[in-house]
Design an enzyme around this catalytic site. Structure first.
Site, PDB file in Angstrom:
ATOM      1  N   GLY A 112      -8.815  -2.339  -7.106  1.00 58.28           N
ATOM      2  CA  GLY A 112      -7.705  -1.427  -7.375  1.00 58.28           C
ATOM      3  C   GLY A 112      -6.909  -1.855  -8.597  1.00 58.28           C
ATOM      4  N   HIS A 113      -5.801  -1.201  -8.804  1.00 61.55           N
ATOM      5  CA  HIS A 113      -4.926  -1.556  -9.921  1.00 61.55           C
ATOM      6  C   HIS A 113      -4.073  -2.773  -9.547  1.00 61.55           C
ATOM      7  CE1 HIS A 113      -1.458   0.164  -7.814  1.00 61.55           C
ATOM      8  NE2 HIS A 113      -2.308   1.091  -7.390  1.00 61.55           N
TER       9      HIS A 113
END
Lengths: 231, 231, 231
Positions: B142-143
Site C-alpha cells: 500500500g501507500h
C-alpha cells in the site's frame, strides 16, 4: 465480445478528488491508463503532495468552473456518496478507468460513472459494476458478479462467482468472498464492511462488520476471543 | 514522478547467492528483468541445478575476485544478514531488480542494495524498501509503507497503507497486514515471522511468530486449539 | 531453459467443453491465448450464451466427428474425470494453454493434456502439472510443486514450495497452502476440497474438506463454532 469496451473510459485528462494515498496511487498510474491528472481537489492544501507531483491542490469551488473529468479518489463509501451527490448537482463530468486491454485480457465489463479498475485485475463473464467504485490492484472478480455504487474493493480481494455486493460496501485488502449459485447468490448487504483478510462464506445482512475466517461479526469475534483467552 | 526510477536497477549480468528454489525462480526471470545470471554462489555443489541451468555453482571464495553484481537469493532473513555482512566486508557490488515499467505501472519506489521486486507487484505512493529485501510475485504494498533490511515477503502478500515492517522479518505467502494511520502505523517488530495466510490486524512486538486470522502468537494458537478440541 | 516451452500449447482453434462461468471466462481470453474458440460442448442448449458469444452450443455427439482440440471448462474435478475418460475413449484431441511469455516471465512449466493456466499466474522452478487442470487467474505456484490430474485451482490461490496436490482436488478461491520441505512435502490428499480462503498449514489425508485459518475439517469447524457460540 470478446472485445473490451473502451469507449468512454480513460479520458485524456482527469481531476482526482482527494489527495491522500489512493489519489496518489492513481496519479502514478498515469502512463498505465494513458490519462493525465491535471490536479487534486481537496479543501485542505498539502504542500508535500504538491511538491511530489507538481500538480495544484485546490478546493472544489476553485475547479468547478473549468473541470476535467473527475475521479473520486477516496476509500470511504459514505464520503464518495456525499461528494458524488454534490458533483452531480453541479453537472460536472466523471472519469472512469479500465486497464489497457493487454493487461486485462478477460472481461466484457460494464462500469458506471466515476469507476476505476486498477492493474492486475481479473474479471469473469457478466460483471456489472456501479458508479464510483474503486477496484484496486490484484483483485479477482468471478463471473456473474454485480457490484453496487460507491463500493471500495481493496488490493488482493478475491470475489467468486454469483456474488452481489450492494451499495456503499467496503471490502478490505486480501478478503475473499465465496461463490453463490444462480438461484442464491452470496449477497453482501448495503453499507457492510468486510475486514482485511476476512473470508466470507455466506451472505451477510446490511451494515455488517465482519472479520476472521470464516468471517463473523466483529463484536462476536471480540466476545469469542475473550472467552478463548480465559479457556 | 511519475517516472519510475530505473537507474541503478537490473544490471546487465548478476550472480545469484544461493542455488535453491528462490535462486532458480529468479534465474528464470532473466528475460523479464533483462539481466543475465552468470552463476550461483553456493558452498555446496548441485549437479541437478547445474544441468537445469547450464550455469556454474561455485563457493563464494571462487567468485570473489571477479564478481558480477550479487543478489541474495535465499528466504531466511538471518542468513541474508550474515551473508550481506560478509560481502560488504569484501566490498563486492550488489544487484537490485525492479520489474519493467509496463509491468509495474505505479510506484516511484525506493529500494536499497540487493533488493528484488518480482513480477505482478503493486505499490502505492511513498514506499521505501531497505537492503536485501525479497519481494516476491503478486505482492501488493500500500501507500506509506516502510520495509527494513533483509525482509522476505512471500508471494501473494497484501500490505495495506501506513505499515512499517522492521528489519529481518519474514512475511509468509498469502499473509495480509491491515492499514494503520499516519499517526499510528501498523508496526511488525524486528525479526518477526508472519505465517502463511496470517491476517495481522494490529502491531506486533519484535520477534513475534503469528498465525491465523486474526493472527495470534503461534503458542497461543496451539493453546486455543487444544482447548477447543476438548470443548 | 529459461525459454518457456510453448510447443504444443495454445492451438489455433479450440472447443470449450461446458458453457457456464469458467467456459465463458476462457472464451473471453481468446486474444490473450491467441486461440479461437469455435464452439461450446454442452448437452443443454443455452440461448443467452449463444447470443453473448455468437458461437454454437452443441452436445458432444454433434462435435465428435469434426472436433477442434478440446479444453474441459468446468470446475468439478469428478466431472472433468468422467468427461476426460469419455473423450479419451474416442481419441479426440486436447487443447492446453499457457499465458504468453511476457505475461508469465518465470517457469519452465510442464503441463499435461487439457490443462489451462490463466493470466497473472506465477510459477517457480520445477512445477509439474497433470492433465485437465484448471489454474485460474492470479495464482502463485511455488517451486517444486506437483499437481495431479483434474485439479481445479481457483483465482488468487497461493501454493508455496515443496507441495503435492493429488488428483481430483479442488482448491477454493484465495486459499493458501504453506511450504513443505524436500523430504516432507505438504500433501493435499486425493479428492480433497480446500474451501475459499482456507489456509492449510499441514498435509491433509484424501477426501478432506477443509475450511478456516488454520484450516480444519469442515465438520470440526461446525462443532467448534457451535461450542463457541455457547461459550
Amino acid at each position: 465480445m470478446p472485445a473490451i469496451e473502451r469507449e468512454g473510459y480513460n479520458p485524456r485528462t482527469c481531476l482526482l478528488y482527494g489527495s491522500r494515498g489512493q489519489a496518489l496511487s492513481i496519479f502514478m498510474e498515469e502512463p498505465y491508463f494513458n490519462s493525465k491528472p491535471v490536479g487534486f481537489i481537496d479543501d485542505f492544501s498539502n504542500e508535500a503532495v504538491h511538491q511530489a507531483t507538481g500538480l495544484p491542490i485546490r478546493p472544489y469551488a476553485a475547479w468547478k468552473h473549468d473541470p476535467a473529468p473527475i475521479l473520486l479518489s477516496m476509500g470511504d463509501p459514505r464520503a464518495k456518496r456525499a461528494v458524488a451527490e454534490k458533483v452531480d448537482r453541479d453537472g460536472l463530468p466523471w472519469a472512469r478507468f479500465l486497464p489497457p486491454r493487454m493487461m486485462m485480457p478477460v472481461a466484457a465489463i460494464s462500469c458506471g460513472d466515476g469507476t476505476y479498475v486498477s492493474h492486475f485485475a481479473n474479471a469473469g463473464h457478466n460483471v456489472t459494476i456501479g458508479r464510483h467504485v474503486s477496484c484496486m490492484a490484484l483483485v479477482s472478480l468471478g463471473h456473474d458478479v454485480t457490484i453496487g455504487d460507491h463500493v471500495t474493493i481493496c488490493p488482493g480481494v478475491t470475489i467468486s462467482g454469483y456474488v452481489v455486493i450492494e451499495d456503499d460496501c467496503f471490502i478490505g485488502a486480501g478478503a475473499a468472498i465465496t461463490n453463490g449459485t444462480p438461484d442464491r447468490p452470496i449477497v453482501i448487504g448495503e453499507g457492510s464492511v468486510i475486514g482485511t483478510g476476512a473470508v466470507v462464506l455466506k451472505s451477510v445482512p446490511r451494515a455488517s462488520r465482519m472479520i476472521g475466517n470464516p468471517a463473523i461479526p466483529i463484536r462476536e469475534m471480540a466476545r469469542q476471543r475473550l472467552a478463548m483467552s480465559r479457556a
